[in-house]
Design an enzyme around this catalytic site. Structure first.
Site, PDB file in Angstrom:
ATOM      1  N   HIS A 168       0.836  -1.210   0.000  1.00 29.63           N
ATOM      2  CA  HIS A 168       0.000   0.000   0.000  1.00 29.63           C
ATOM      3  C   HIS A 168       0.861   1.246   0.000  1.00 29.63           C
ATOM      4  CE1 HIS A 168      -4.258   1.086   0.465  1.00 29.63           C
ATOM      5  NE2 HIS A 168      -3.784   2.256   0.887  1.00 29.63           N
ATOM      6  N   ARG A 177     -13.668  11.874   3.865  1.00 29.06           N
ATOM      7  CA  ARG A 177     -12.388  12.556   4.060  1.00 29.06           C
ATOM      8  C   ARG A 177     -11.917  13.207   2.763  1.00 29.06           C
ATOM      9  NH1 ARG A 177      -8.603   8.199   5.357  1.00 29.06           N
ATOM     10  NH2 ARG A 177      -7.035   9.816   5.574  1.00 29.06           N
ATOM     11  N   SER A 193      -7.051   3.947   8.169  1.00 26.96           N
ATOM     12  CA  SER A 193      -7.631   3.649   6.858  1.00 26.96           C
ATOM     13  C   SER A 193      -6.812   2.570   6.147  1.00 26.96           C
ATOM     14  CB  SER A 193      -7.661   4.943   6.029  1.00 26.96           C
ATOM     15  OG  SER A 193      -7.865   4.681   4.675  1.00 26.96           O
ATOM     16  N   ASP A 205     -14.214   1.875   6.190  1.00 24.60           N
ATOM     17  CA  ASP A 205     -13.202   2.710   5.528  1.00 24.60           C
ATOM     18  C   ASP A 205     -13.761   3.303   4.240  1.00 24.60           C
ATOM     19  OD1 ASP A 205     -10.591   3.897   5.188  1.00 24.60           O
ATOM     20  OD2 ASP A 205     -10.365   2.500   3.522  1.00 24.60           O
ATOM     21  N   LYS A 251      -7.837  -1.811   6.021  1.00 23.86           N
ATOM     22  CA  LYS A 251      -7.965  -2.556   4.752  1.00 23.86           C
ATOM     23  C   LYS A 251      -6.980  -3.718   4.707  1.00 23.86           C
ATOM     24  CE  LYS A 251      -7.603   1.075   1.853  1.00 23.86           C
ATOM     25  NZ  LYS A 251      -7.915   2.313   2.539  1.00 23.86           N
TER      26      LYS A 251
HETATM   27  N1  URA Z   1      -4.456   5.299   1.434  1.00 21.04           N
HETATM   28  C1  URA Z   1      -5.525   4.881   2.175  1.00 21.04           C
HETATM   29  O1  URA Z   1      -6.015   3.781   1.989  1.00 21.04           O
HETATM   30  N2  URA Z   1      -6.004   5.684   3.113  1.00 21.04           N
HETATM   31  C2  URA Z   1      -5.494   6.894   3.365  1.00 21.04           C
HETATM   32  O2  URA Z   1      -5.981   7.562   4.250  1.00 21.04           O
HETATM   33  C3  URA Z   1      -4.395   7.340   2.602  1.00 21.04           C
HETATM   34  C4  URA Z   1      -3.893   6.509   1.628  1.00 21.04           C
END
Ligand code: URA
Length: 438
Positions: A82, A168, A183, A161, A187
């Site tokens: 990520h 957001r 967040s 999320d 995930k």
């Molecule tokens: N990626 C995400 O999944 N969430 C965030 O808040 C920022 C980047």
């Protein structure tokens, strides 16, 4: 429980209990707590932060808002990756098929564009038919058959999320360590991969502008992962300039495809993809050492297996894989306009934030919840930092579908480039590698 009291407590710097966070987040998910109250709480979190315990509670509440996948039936360690959000950062579209082609299953939970930054899911949806809302069963099945899957939050996977993320995105409540950490990690925990490699961006084109903020975010995410029994490595990487030369959804798919074909037209994108992929292979035990990992990566790029894996992934998720072989079939914009250099010298600044804002104004991102994205628009950079330039030469090409937006993007880009008389070295791409052991 009065939601206003919870918001007020956070406004004053207090802590919410896990039960209270559950009531807030779950209430929002069910539609009982309205967006405006959650937006106020998000803004209070941005200003007041969270203690490690409160952050851990929020992350678990979000992860547990849907199912948490158990990937043990795979019989092999799966990895996830990520990025915390950058500009021209199409790394996932290169890394996921690359690592899968080296024999390691990649179970990737991704996001949409957030604030000024692009999102893997929006990019993939440039491919007609591509589905990002997989059920838990589809996610696990595809991981077994294709060895790679990229899905988003869904009613089954980290739904909390999904709702908070969309809010957001349009309420300027993105750039917060606890909100990003919860967040991302909710995930990752829901997706079930035991190994997680994080790319924490730092600089003007990132939510964390300084290296110390980026390190703080990395530490928070590593601690959450460790507490949940996951193996996590984080790289802090530079975002003082766009990572690749394309910024925009279909443009970035095209760039990723080119990189998988071995093109070196975006050397920093390719370097970062190699570093992250090598870490994933090493942690999964697929290579004995970094040389071995880089050897596998070079082979998967050379023999076309990484590109074939992207084709398979796209087809498995309902997308039309033809543009992978014929990128000219990706959506293209009606209008093109070059941005000329204002003088002679060397390119000293390519402001990633200005480039991202221009791309979003063109329609590559959202201004309001639920806005649709124009996959074709964006900005194509013609020069990288440090390149010699001559007056009038194009520094970038704007891809637009609307004259008024084109004019606005041109104005936003006017201040994006600085030309200096002497060449300067671009900042290093990899600033730090962090893990629980380090
Ligand atoms: N990626 C995400 O999944 N969430 C965030 O808040 C920022 C980047």
């Amino acid at each position: 429980m009065a939601v206003a009291e919870l918001i007020d407590r956070k406004r004053l710097g207090g802590r919410l209990t896990r039960a209270e966070l559950h009531a807030l987040v779950d209430g929002h998910l069910r539609g009982d707590v309205p967006d405006y109250q959650v937006a106020a709480w998000l803004m209070a979190v941005c200003w007041r932060g969270m203690s490690p315990d409160e952050l851990a509670d929020l992350t678990m509440v979000m992860a547990e808002s849907g199912r948490q996948l158990d990937l043990s039936s795979l019989g092999q360690l799966a990895v996830d990756k990520h990025s915390t959000g950058g500009v021209g950062d199409t790394t996932s579209l290169v890394v996921v098929p690359l690592v899968a082609a080296c024999g390691v299953p990649v179970a990737k939970m991704s996001g949409r564009g957030l604030g000024f930054s692009g999102g893997t899911l929006d990019k993939l949806e440039s491919l007609p038919g591509f589905r990002v809302d997989l059920s838990a069963e589809q996610f696990v099945e595809q991981l077994g058959t294709v060895g790679a899957v990229i899905a988003g939050q869904s009613p089954e996977l980290a739904p909390a999320d999904g709702k908070l993320y969309a809010l957001r995105d349009v309420t300027a409540t993105v750039a917060s360590v606890p909100l990003i950490a919860s967040s991302v990690m909710s995930k990752k925990l829901a997706g079930g991969a035991p190994i997680i490699v994080l790319d924490v961006k730092c600089g003007r084109g990132a939510f964390m502008q300084t290296e110390s903020e980026a390190r703080e975010l990395a530490e928070a995410m590593i601690a959450i992962g460790q507490a949940a029994g996951r193996i996590v490595t984080a790289f802090v990487t530079d975002m003082e300039q766009p990572l690749g030369s394309m910024v925009g959804n279909a443009l970035e798919v095209r760039q990723a495809v080119n990189a998988l074909r071995g093109s070196t037209d975006s050397p920093r994108l390719l370097e970062l993809a190699r570093v992250l992929a090598a870490e994933m292979l090493l942690l999964a035990g697929a290579a004995p050492d970094p040389e071995g990992a880089h050897h596998l990566i070079a082979r998967a790029l050379r023999d076309g297996s990484a590109l074939a894996k992207l084709r398979d992934l796209v087809a498995a998720q309902g997308g039309d894989p033809t543009p992978i072989d014929r990128p000219e079939q990706l959506p293209t914009a009606r209008l093109r306009r070059a941005v000329p250099a204002s003088g002679d010298g060397y390119l000293a600044v390519v402001d990633p934030l200005a480039v991202a804002r221009a791309a979003n104004r063109l329609g590559a991102g959202r201004e309001r919840k639920g806005d649709s994205i124009d996959p074709a628009v964006g900005v194509e950079l013609s020069k990288s930092l440090g390149s010699p330039v001559t007056r009038g030469e194009p520094l970038a090409v704007i891809h637009a579908n609307d004259d008024a937006r084109l004019a606005e993007a041109l104005a936003l880009l006017a201040g994006a480039f600085v030309i200096a008389p002497e060449p300067a070295d671009p900042p290093p791409l990899i600033r730090a590698r962090m893990s629980a052991e380090a």
